[in-house]
Design a protein around this motif. Structure first.
Motif, PDB file in Angstrom:
ATOM      1  N   ALA A 118       0.829  -1.208   0.000  1.00  0.00           N
ATOM      2  CA  ALA A 118       0.000   0.000   0.000  1.00  0.00           C
ATOM      3  C   ALA A 118       0.863   1.259   0.000  1.00  0.00           C
ATOM      4  CB  ALA A 118      -0.930  -0.017   1.208  1.00  0.00           C
TER       5      ALA A 118
ATOM      6  N   LYS B 232       2.153   1.918  -3.485  1.00  0.00           N
ATOM      7  CA  LYS B 232       1.121   2.481  -4.360  1.00  0.00           C
ATOM      8  C   LYS B 232       1.012   3.987  -4.181  1.00  0.00           C
ATOM      9  CE  LYS B 232      -1.759  -1.681  -4.717  1.00  0.00           C
ATOM     10  NZ  LYS B 232      -3.077  -2.281  -4.387  1.00  0.00           N
TER      11      LYS B 232
ATOM     12  N   PRO C 221       3.836   5.552  -7.317  1.00  0.00           N
ATOM     13  CA  PRO C 221       2.670   5.175  -8.128  1.00  0.00           C
ATOM     14  C   PRO C 221       3.006   4.781  -9.556  1.00  0.00           C
ATOM     15  CG  PRO C 221       2.772   7.565  -7.839  1.00  0.00           C
ATOM     16  CD  PRO C 221       3.819   6.978  -6.946  1.00  0.00           C
TER      17      PRO C 221
ATOM     18  N   ALA D 251       2.264  -2.763 -11.230  1.00  0.00           N
ATOM     19  CA  ALA D 251       1.656  -3.500 -10.121  1.00  0.00           C
ATOM     20  C   ALA D 251       2.373  -4.826  -9.867  1.00  0.00           C
ATOM     21  CB  ALA D 251       0.176  -3.733 -10.398  1.00  0.00           C
TER      22      ALA D 251
ATOM     23  N   SER E 297       5.701  -4.175  -8.261  1.00  0.00           N
ATOM     24  CA  SER E 297       5.543  -3.775  -6.860  1.00  0.00           C
ATOM     25  C   SER E 297       5.386  -4.993  -5.962  1.00  0.00           C
ATOM     26  CB  SER E 297       4.337  -2.844  -6.698  1.00  0.00           C
ATOM     27  OG  SER E 297       4.555  -1.610  -7.325  1.00  0.00           O
ATOM     28  N   ARG E 298       4.577  -5.954  -6.400  1.00  0.00           N
ATOM     29  CA  ARG E 298       4.385  -7.168  -5.601  1.00  0.00           C
ATOM     30  C   ARG E 298       5.690  -7.948  -5.463  1.00  0.00           C
ATOM     31  NH1 ARG E 298      -0.721  -7.145  -8.333  1.00  0.00           N
ATOM     32  NH2 ARG E 298       0.111  -8.440 -10.013  1.00  0.00           N
TER      33      ARG E 298
END
Length: 319
Positions: free
Chosen positions: A222, A225, A229, A233, A236-237
């Motif tokens: 979170a 994000k 930004p 995605a 990021s994980r």
């Protein structure tokens, strides 16, 4: 402090959004800080009770950022005292502007229009006083009491802690030549420590305490994000999964949230949309700041960690 001042302060805090724990959570979110309810609760209590907040935890876990966000979202001035070994009162509280005082004395001698007592009274006035952060924090402000950040207190010497005891108890400073200067309203005080040494219990008793630890994987994702930004995605994980595993290793200095954000930004600048062993090895210096740690992770260890991350993510249901 009179009842009318207290009432005005309380009304101002209500407008600023600190009337409940939920509002404090919203306040943090408005400053792009992903906070937990436990942090919002202790912040709410510190604001309502007028108590300093002592934040302890590893470097890079977002302690300093809390003070910055509070100042920004409450519309208050941020006054920061960066601590270091050898910090003394002249650097933290006040000192006299000796060059200006000497000029004033020479001018008075030339003109001969003042006696010795008058000269002494003139040169030891507020006009010749250099205010340092702790004294600045006691000054009244139209927008309300400032946020005083005493950053990395564990870097200072113990005698400086002893001075802070009086300041945090009465929010006043005594200057022999001027007298006692007291804050009409106590500042919002945030004290941070990276726990390189223990802070004395007497100081901790004057504060509310909160441990700022490494975030869970969910919270760290979170945070990415919000703070990075532009990161893909999937990347990021993978970043969060890899960093979470790094923190389970026996390293000299584990990566903090700040390093996670820096790594995400770095990989994005390299146009990466997924982690691969070469990218990890090439950018480990963004995450780890000691060569022994880099040597321990680089190569086969990093490849194994990355393989574990990808296997775990593949087994998770996709959004």
């Amino acid at each position: 402090m009179g009842p009318e001042v207290t009432a005005a302060a309380a009304e101002g805090e209500g407008r600023a959004g600190t009337g409940s724990v939920e509002e404090v959570l919203e306040l943090l979110a408005a400053g792009n800080y992903v906070g937990e309810r436990s942090l919002a609760t202790v912040l709410f209590l510190a604001l309502k009770l007028g108590r300093p907040l002592f934040l302890e935890g590893e470097a890079g876990t977002g302690k300093t950022e809390i003070a910055k966000v509070l100042a920004e979202t409450l519309g208050r001035r941020l006054i920061r005292l960066q601590c270091y070994e050898g910090l003394d009162l002249s650097s933290a509280v006040y000192e006299w502007n000796y060059p200006r005082q000497m000029v004033e004395i020479r001018l008075a001698e030339v003109t001969g229009d003042r006696d010795r007592e008058t000269i002494a009274s003139d040169i030891f006035s507020r006009a010749f006083l250099i205010e340092r952060p702790l004294l600045q924090a006691l000054e009244p402000a139209v927008e309300g009491p400032p946020v005083l950040l005493i950053d990395e207190l564990d870097r200072t010497d113990e005698p400086f802690e002893a001075f802070l005891l009086e300041l945090l108890s009465d929010f006043q400073v005594t200057i022999p030549e001027l007298g006692t200067i007291a804050a009409p309203q106590p500042p919002i005080v945030i004290i941070t420590s990276n726990r390189t040494r223990e802070i004395h219990d007497a100081l901790k008793r004057r504060c509310l305490y909160h441990w700022v630890g490494y975030p869970s994987a969910e919270r760290e994702l979170a945070i990415l994000k919000v703070k990075a930004p532009g990161t893909a995605a999937a990347l990021s994980r993978q970043i969060v999964g890899f960093v979470q595993r790094l923190r389970q290793l026996d390293l000299y200095k584990l990566p903090g949230i700040a390093e996670t954000i820096d790594w995400a930004d770095a990989l994005t600048q390299l146009d990466k949309v997924a982690l691969d062993p070469a990218a990890v090895d090439d950018t480990l210096g963004v995450l780890l700041k000691y060569q022994d740690d880099i040597a321990k992770v680089q190569g086969s260890q990093a490849a194994r960690l990355l393989e574990d991350v990808k296997r775990e993510l593949a087994a998770q249901p996709q959004d």
